[in-house]
Design a protein around this motif. Structure first.
Motif, short mmCIF file in Angstrom:
data_model
loop_
_atom_site.label_atom_id
_atom_site.label_comp_id
_atom_site.label_asym_id
_atom_site.label_seq_id
_atom_site.Cartn_x
_atom_site.Cartn_y
_atom_site.Cartn_z
N PHE A 122 0.83 -1.21 0.00
CA PHE A 122 0.00 0.00 0.00
C PHE A 122 0.86 1.25 0.00
O PHE A 122 0.60 2.21 -0.74
N VAL A 158 1.00 4.17 -2.89
CA VAL A 158 0.76 5.59 -2.60
C VAL A 158 1.92 6.43 -3.11
O VAL A 158 1.73 7.48 -3.74
N VAL A 177 1.57 9.32 -5.91
CA VAL A 177 1.69 10.71 -5.43
C VAL A 177 3.00 11.36 -5.86
O VAL A 177 3.04 12.58 -6.07
#
Length: 277
Positions: A16, A20, A24
């Motif tokens: 995870f 991310v 990002v």
């Protein structure tokens, strides 16, 4: 928890975190590159290999933006246009979303979705013809009305989904106690939907604030909004990357500040809106 479950949990968290970072990091990189361009002179901005850290930093690009553009007037226009469009959009969109949600009118929901998906540029020519006949081209009112095309569908769609997740029993109890449907909406439904209203307001504010085409075509010379300052930093001869980045940073700054200040409300609203009975 045994060792296998613990390892799976750790692997999920690592996966995870990697996802991310992967999603990002490009946006963060572009933002810091824009920040770097705004504080460098044109020699460093055009250098190869690229110079990332300004040495020394300069504020000349920001000075150029304010000297070559009526930046303060654009900022005031942006506040008036965006504030008016969001305010009117909330006044219209909250009751509309409530009515569609409680009547379960799927056909109206489809119309709102189509309005949300239709590019705002599609409305430009009809709006220009109407505003020209009313002598409103080049005024702030033309921009406020045109931005309602952006804000109202967003607000109605968000509030429609939010009201669908609220229990109707409290409103039914208010009606039994003697409240009118309007009083039930004002005193029961709206307070419960405050997190959704915050989200709808912030999203509509962001989309309205960043709109560029309506400002250039309908705003004229004196009623243009802040994104026009970015456009004015470009010329036919060359692109001045420093002033361009400085303009883009100044346009982005209010949105960034609002998002940071309201991040708790955004998270609370998204979390609450995701709960269904």
């Amino acid at each position: 928890m045994n060792m296998t479950d613990l390892m799976l949990t750790i692997l999920r968290k690592i996966a995870f975190a990697c996802a991310v970072v992967l999603l990002v990091s490009p946006a963060i990189l572009f933002f810091f590159w824009m920040l770097s361009l705004s504080f460098k002179n044109e020699v460093d901005n055009m250098a190869f290999p690229p110079v990332f850290i300004p040495n020394p930093p300069t504020l000349a690009n920001f000075t150029t933006v304010f000297e070559n553009n009526d930046f303060l007037q654009y900022f005031i226009n942006s506040l008036i246009v965006t504030g008016g469009a969001v305010g009117i959009g909330l006044a219209v969109g909250i009751p509309a979303g409530y009515g569609i949600a409680r009547s379960r009118s799927a056909k109206y929901a489809v119309l709102i979705l189509l309005a949300r998906m239709t590019p705002a540029l599609s409305f430009l020519i009809p709006l220009y013809i109407v505003f020209s006949s009313l002598a409103l081209v080049g005024t702030v009112w033309a921009l406020i009305i045109s931005h309602l095309v952006i804000t109202i569908p967003i607000i109605v769609w968000v509030m429609m989904g939010y009201f669908e997740g609220l229990p109707s029993e409290l409103e039914d109890a208010a009606l039994v106690d003697g409240c009118s449907p309007w009083q039930s909406f004002i005193h029961i439904a709206v307070p419960l939907a405050k997190p959704g209203i915050v989200i709808a307001g912030i999203l509509s504010f962001i989309f309205s604030w960043n709109n560029f085409v309506f400002s250039v075509v309908l705003g004229g010379r004196h009623a243009r909004t802040l994104p026009s300052a970015v456009y004015n930093s470009m010329s036919f001869e060359q692109v001045s990357w420093g002033p361009l980045a400085a303009s883009a940073l100044l346009v982005t700054l209010p949105i960034l500040v609002i998002t940071i200040l309201a991040q708790r409300q955004i998270v609370a609203g998204l979390s609450a809106g995701g709960l269904k009975d």
